[in-house]
Scaffold this active site. Structure first.
Site, PDB file in Angstrom:
ATOM      1  N   HIS A  70     -44.775 -16.771  24.231  1.00 53.09           N
ATOM      2  CA  HIS A  70     -45.732 -17.045  25.306  1.00 53.09           C
ATOM      3  C   HIS A  70     -46.344 -15.756  25.871  1.00 53.09           C
ATOM      4  O   HIS A  70     -46.850 -15.758  26.990  1.00 53.09           O
ATOM      5  CB  HIS A  70     -45.052 -17.858  26.417  1.00 53.09           C
ATOM      6  N   CYS A 107     -26.301   7.567  50.238  1.00 48.72           N
ATOM      7  CA  CYS A 107     -25.843   8.885  50.632  1.00 48.72           C
ATOM      8  C   CYS A 107     -24.369   8.667  50.910  1.00 48.72           C
ATOM      9  O   CYS A 107     -23.950   7.539  51.192  1.00 48.72           O
ATOM     10  CB  CYS A 107     -26.415   9.447  51.940  1.00 48.72           C
ATOM     11  N   LYS A 145     -28.938  -2.150  31.533  1.00 46.89           N
ATOM     12  CA  LYS A 145     -28.043  -1.030  31.215  1.00 46.89           C
ATOM     13  C   LYS A 145     -28.809   0.049  30.468  1.00 46.89           C
ATOM     14  O   LYS A 145     -28.701   1.225  30.778  1.00 46.89           O
ATOM     15  CB  LYS A 145     -26.903  -1.535  30.347  1.00 46.89           C
ATOM     16  N   ASN A 162     -25.542   8.621  57.005  1.00 43.94           N
ATOM     17  CA  ASN A 162     -25.948   7.731  55.916  1.00 43.94           C
ATOM     18  C   ASN A 162     -26.629   6.525  56.552  1.00 43.94           C
ATOM     19  O   ASN A 162     -26.056   5.909  57.447  1.00 43.94           O
ATOM     20  CB  ASN A 162     -24.701   7.308  55.125  1.00 43.94           C
ATOM     21  N   GLY A 163     -27.831   6.214  56.097  1.00 47.06           N
ATOM     22  CA  GLY A 163     -28.553   5.069  56.656  1.00 47.06           C
ATOM     23  C   GLY A 163     -29.984   5.475  56.961  1.00 47.06           C
ATOM     24  O   GLY A 163     -30.474   6.490  56.447  1.00 47.06           O
ATOM     25  N   TRP A 166     -29.060  10.989  48.920  1.00 45.30           N
ATOM     26  CA  TRP A 166     -30.033  10.288  48.084  1.00 45.30           C
ATOM     27  C   TRP A 166     -31.249  10.140  48.983  1.00 45.30           C
ATOM     28  O   TRP A 166     -31.230   9.375  49.948  1.00 45.30           O
ATOM     29  CB  TRP A 166     -29.478   8.937  47.666  1.00 45.30           C
ATOM     30  N   GLU A 210     -28.929  -8.175  31.281  1.00 46.13           N
ATOM     31  CA  GLU A 210     -27.966  -7.136  31.638  1.00 46.13           C
ATOM     32  C   GLU A 210     -27.995  -5.994  30.612  1.00 46.13           C
ATOM     33  O   GLU A 210     -27.926  -4.817  30.976  1.00 46.13           O
ATOM     34  CB  GLU A 210     -26.564  -7.761  31.753  1.00 46.13           C
ATOM     35  N   LYS A 230     -25.193   4.226  43.556  1.00 45.69           N
ATOM     36  CA  LYS A 230     -24.364   3.055  43.270  1.00 45.69           C
ATOM     37  C   LYS A 230     -24.498   1.965  44.332  1.00 45.69           C
ATOM     38  O   LYS A 230     -24.661   0.799  44.001  1.00 45.69           O
ATOM     39  CB  LYS A 230     -22.902   3.460  43.123  1.00 45.69           C
ATOM     40  N   ARG A 262     -23.187   7.816  45.128  1.00 47.43           N
ATOM     41  CA  ARG A 262     -24.027   7.286  46.201  1.00 47.43           C
ATOM     42  C   ARG A 262     -25.301   8.102  46.375  1.00 47.43           C
ATOM     43  O   ARG A 262     -26.190   7.724  47.136  1.00 47.43           O
ATOM     44  CB  ARG A 262     -23.255   7.290  47.524  1.00 47.43           C
ATOM     45  N   GLU A 284     -31.352   1.893  32.820  1.00 44.71           N
ATOM     46  CA  GLU A 284     -30.857   2.760  33.895  1.00 44.71           C
ATOM     47  C   GLU A 284     -30.169   4.015  33.395  1.00 44.71           C
ATOM     48  O   GLU A 284     -30.229   5.039  34.055  1.00 44.71           O
ATOM     49  CB  GLU A 284     -29.993   1.993  34.910  1.00 44.71           C
TER      50      GLU A 284
HETATM   51  C1  AGP Z   1     -25.783  -1.811  38.013  1.00 49.18           C
HETATM   52  O1  AGP Z   1     -25.643  -1.148  36.815  1.00 49.18           O
HETATM   53  C2  AGP Z   1     -26.708  -1.235  38.939  1.00 49.18           C
HETATM   54  N1  AGP Z   1     -26.430   0.115  39.206  1.00 49.18           N
HETATM   55  C3  AGP Z   1     -27.172  -2.068  40.114  1.00 49.18           C
HETATM   56  O2  AGP Z   1     -28.089  -2.970  39.571  1.00 49.18           O
HETATM   57  C4  AGP Z   1     -26.144  -2.835  40.963  1.00 49.18           C
HETATM   58  O3  AGP Z   1     -25.578  -3.853  40.216  1.00 49.18           O
HETATM   59  C5  AGP Z   1     -26.851  -3.397  42.211  1.00 49.18           C
HETATM   60  O4  AGP Z   1     -27.336  -2.340  42.971  1.00 49.18           O
HETATM   61  C6  AGP Z   1     -25.959  -4.292  43.035  1.00 49.18           C
HETATM   62  O5  AGP Z   1     -24.851  -3.623  43.530  1.00 49.18           O
HETATM   63  P1  AGP Z   1     -23.623  -4.408  44.145  1.00 49.18           P
HETATM   64  O6  AGP Z   1     -23.007  -5.204  43.062  1.00 49.18           O
HETATM   65  O7  AGP Z   1     -22.724  -3.322  44.674  1.00 49.18           O
HETATM   66  O8  AGP Z   1     -24.174  -5.288  45.236  1.00 49.18           O
END
Ligand code: AGP
Length: 592
Positions: free
Chosen positions: A488, A2, A469, A97-98, A71, A465, A587, A27, A472
C-alpha cells in the site's frame, strides 16, 4: 533527563561523585560537572563525558559534594551550560534535573534586580533565587526559592560554609541512599549501589536536609516519614564484566531474566488470584513509549488471542495530548524506568475511582509505581544500556504470566503453552548461540543506509522493535512495517540497496509472509529471513536465513526479538557507533 548525584559522609566526595555520575550517563552525557564543599565551595565542569572530566579535574578536597551529567534541553551542550550552576557570589551551587517552565519570567525579574547570568539554562535561576532569599538561613532560602519554581525538578544544593546537602523533588526522580555514616543521593538507584543497599524514594514535593547525622524529610513544612526500601539488585549488573558494551551484556542476560521472572511462578499459577483482568472485564487500555509501547502491542495480541479481551494500545506521548480521555476500566502502563514523563502524565490523567491502574515497571519505588493501584515489578535488574533489551523481555514474560493466570484462559491451551513457557530461557539461550551467524547478516545492514523490518500478526510489534533498535544504536534509517501494508505504499522504496528483515515464523501467517518475501524479492531487495529451524523451504526464496528454535506462534516475539537485538548490536558495532550512549538519546525521558 540528566542525572544528579550528591554525597555526604566520611569519604572524599570527588571520586564517589564521579563514580556515581558514570553510572548515570545513560540519562545524559553532553557535559558534566561537580562541586565540592569543604567550607570553601569549588566547582568544575566541562562539555565532556565523565571519564574525560576525571582526567581534567584538579583534586577538590572535601566530603560533601554534588554532581551532574547533562542531556541538554535549554541551552547548547557547552561547558558554560553544564552544571553545577552558581549564584552571583559563587557561594551557592545547584545541580538540577527537569525543566523550570517559568524560568524566563524569573530570569527577567532577577536580571532587573541586578543578578548576572552566565548560561542559557533554565537551571541558573535557582541559585540566583536562593541568593535573593538568603538571610543567613540556607534551608529557609532554599524553601522560599522552591515556592517560586514551576515545572519539574530534582535539585541538590550546596552552600559555602554550610555542612549540609539540601535536596528537593517535584516530578523528576530522586533517591536518597542511606549508608553507614554516609548518604548518597542520585536520580536513579544504579548510581548508588556501590555504596548503599537501603534507599528512600522521595515523594513529589519532598525537601530533605541531609547532614552527617542523617536525613530529615519535610513535606509542606511538616516532617514526613518515608519508607526505607532494601534494594537487592546485584551490583555486578551495573558493570560491563568483560563485555564490550552494556547492551550485549544485557542481551546475554535474557535467559537469566526469564528464569528470574518465572521463579515461583510454576506451582502458584493455579492458585486463586485477585487479577485485574478477570472479573467481567469489558476492555483494557495499554500504554507506554518506545520499546515499552512495542511490548504493549505484543500484549494486545496475547490478551486478545488467549483471553478474548479487547485491548486498545496507546502511545503515551500521543495519549497525554488528547482533549477527551476515554478510558477502559483497567489500564496497564508499561515503563522500564517508571519515570517516563509521557507515561506519568497519561496515568495521572487516567487516575479516577472507576479506573484501575496497573503498572509494570522495572524500578521499585519509581513514580509510576506510586501512581498505580497495583504494581508488577519486572525482574530485569538494572538496565544500563540506553537501548532496552532485557527489560523488554521481562515485560513480555510478565504479560504472558498475566494471561496464564487469568481464569479466562481455557485449561487445555494453558497446559499446552505452559510446557513451552517453562523452557523459554533455554530456547532464548539457543538463539544467543546463533550470534555469529546473526553478526554476519548484520554486515549487510551495516553497509546500508536504510532497511525495512516486516512481520504480521504477533510479529508485527517485533518488526517495530527490531527497527527501533537498529535506528537508535546504528543510526541506520529503519522502518518497521506490517508486512501486508508494504504493497500500500512503501514497496515503492524497495530496491537492491534496501535490505528487508522478514519475520517468517510458522503458524497462521506463514503463507502470507512467504508471499510478502516473494513480492520483496521481485523488487530486488536483499531479504534476511528469521525462520523456524524446521523451515526448509524459505532458504530458496530469501537471501539469508537466520534459523531460530521452534516455538508456538504466541512465543515468537520472545525468540525473534533476541535475534533482532543482536542484528542491531552487530550492525552498530561494524559502524563503530557508541552503542551504549546513542547520540541525542537518554534512557529515562523525564520531559514531555
Ligand atoms: C528503548 O530502546 C528506548 N531507549 C526507548 O524507546 C524507551 O523504551 C522509552 O523511552 C520508554 O522508556 P520506559 O520504558 O523507561 O518508559
Amino acid at each position: 533527563m540528566c542525572g544528579i548525584v550528591g554525597y555526604i559522609g566520611y569519604r572524599q566526595a570527588q571520586p564517589v561523585l564521579l563514580n556515581c555520575l558514570s553510572k548515570l550517563e545513560y540519562r545524559g552525557y553532553d557535559s558534566c560537572g561537580i562541586a565540592v564543599n569543604n567550607g570553601h565551595l569549588r566547582g568544575f565542569k566541562d562539555a565532556v563525558r565523565v571519564e574525560a572530566l576525571k582526567a581534567e579535574l584538579p583534586s577538590l578536597e572535601g566530603s560533601l559534594g554534588i554532581g551532574h551529567t547533562r542531556w541538554a534541553t535549554h541551552g547548547k551542550p557547552t561547558a558554560i551550560n553544564a552544571h553545577p550552576h552558581f549564584d552571583c557570589t559563587g557561594k551557592v551551587a545547584v545541580v538540577h534535573n527537569g525543566i523550570i517552565s517559568n524560568f524566563e519570567e524569573l530570569r527577567l525579574h532577577l536580571l532587573k534586580e541586578g543578578h548576572t547570568f552566565v548560561s542559557d539554562t533554565d537551571t541558573e535561576v535557582i541559585p540566583h533565587l536562593i541568593e535573593k532569599y538568603y538571610q543567613g538561613d540556607p534551608i529557609g532560602a532554599f524553601q522560599t526559592a522552591l515556592t517560586r519554581l514551576e515545572g519539574s525538578f530534582a535539585i541538590a544544593v550546596l552552600f559555602e560554609k554550610y555542612d549540609k546537602l539540601l535536596v528537593s523533588r517535584r516530578e523528576s526522580p530522586l533517591v536518597v541512599g542511606i549508608g553507614d555514616n554516609e548518604t548518597v543521593i542520585a536520580s536513579d538507584v544504579p548510581a548508588l549501589l556501590e555504596y548503599v543497599d537501603n534507599v528512600i524514594y522521595l515523594e513529589d514535593g519532598d525537601t530533605a536536609v541531609i547532614s552527617k547525622d542523617g536525613v530529615l524529610i519535610e513535606q509542606n513544612g511538616a516532617a514526613a516519614d518515608r519508607t526505607v526500601h532494601h534494594v537487592n539488585w546485584d551490583r555486578s549488573k551495573v558493570e560491563k564484566n568483560g563485555y564490550d558494551h552494556f547492551l550485549i551484556k544485557e542481551i546475554h542476560e535474557q535467559p537469566d531474566v526469564i528464569k528470574d521472572s518465572l521463579s515461583g511462578f510454576f506451582g502458584s499459577q493455579e492458585e486463586e488470584k485477585d487479577s485485574l483482568i478477570d472479573s467481567n472485564l469489558s476492555g483494557l487500555t495499554m500504554l507506554g513509549c518506545g520499546t515499552s509501547y512495542n511490548a504493549c502491542l505484543v500484549g494486545k495480541y496475547i490478551f486478545e488471542e488467549l483471553l478474548g479481551i479487547p485491548v486498545r494500545v496507546e502511545s503515551a506521548s500521543e495519549f497525554m495530548q488528547r482533549g477527551r480521555i476515554i478510558s477502559s476500566p483497567v489500564v496497564i502502563g508499561l515503563t522500564q524506568s517508571g519515570e517516563t514523563a509521557d507515561v506519568l502524565l497519561s496515568l495521572k490523567r487516567l487516575k479516577k475511582p472507576q479506573v484501575k491502574i496497573l503498572v509494570i515497571t522495572n524500578v521499585p519505588g519509581s513514580t509510576a509505581s506510586r501512581i498505580a493501584d497495583q504494581v508488577i515489578y519486572t525482574a530485569a535488574g538494572p538496565e544500563m544500556s540506553v537501548a532496552a533489551s532485557k527489560s523488554y523481555m521481562a515485560q513480555l514474560i510478565e504479560l504472558f504470566k498475566m494471561a496464564f493466570t487469568s481464569k479466562l484462559l481455557d485449561t487445555a491451551t494453558r497446559e499446552r503453552l505452559l510446557k513451552e513457557f517453562r523452557s523459554l530461557n533455554v530456547i532464548v539461550q539457543r538463539v544467543l548461540e546463533t550470534e555469529r551467524e546473526i553478526a554476519e547478516c548484520a554486515n549487510i545492514l551495516a553497509r546500508s543506509s536504510t532497511a525495512f523490518y516486516v512481520g504480521r500478526g504477533i510479529n508485527y510489534p517485533t518488526a517495530l522493535e527490531g527497527a527501533l533498535k537498529l535506528k537508535e544504536i546504528s543510526y541506520i534509517h529503519a522502518e518497521g512495517y506490517a508486512a501486508g501494508e508494504l504493497k500500500h505504499g512503501p514497496l515503492a522504496l524497495l530496491d537492491e540497496k534496501t535490505p528487508v528483515v522478514a519475520l517468517v515464523t510458522p503458524e497462521e501467517v506463514y503463507g502470507s509472509m512467504v508471499s510478502t518475501v516473494k513480492e520483496i524479492k521481485a523488487r530486488g531487495s536483499p531479504v534476511i529471513a528469521l525462520a523456524d529451524e524446521r523451515d526448509d523451504s524459505i532458504a530458496s526464496i530469501a537471501d539469508f536465513v537466520i534459523k531460530l528454535p521452534h516455538t508456538s506462534g504466541i512465543f515468537a516475539p520472545v525468540v525473534n526479538v533476541v535475534a533482532l537485538q543482536l542484528l542491531a548490536y552487530y550492525a552498530a558495532k561494524f559502524r563503530g557507533c557508541p552503542i551504549d550512549f546513542p547520540r541525542n538519546l537518554a534512557k529515562s525521558v523525564t520531559v514531555v
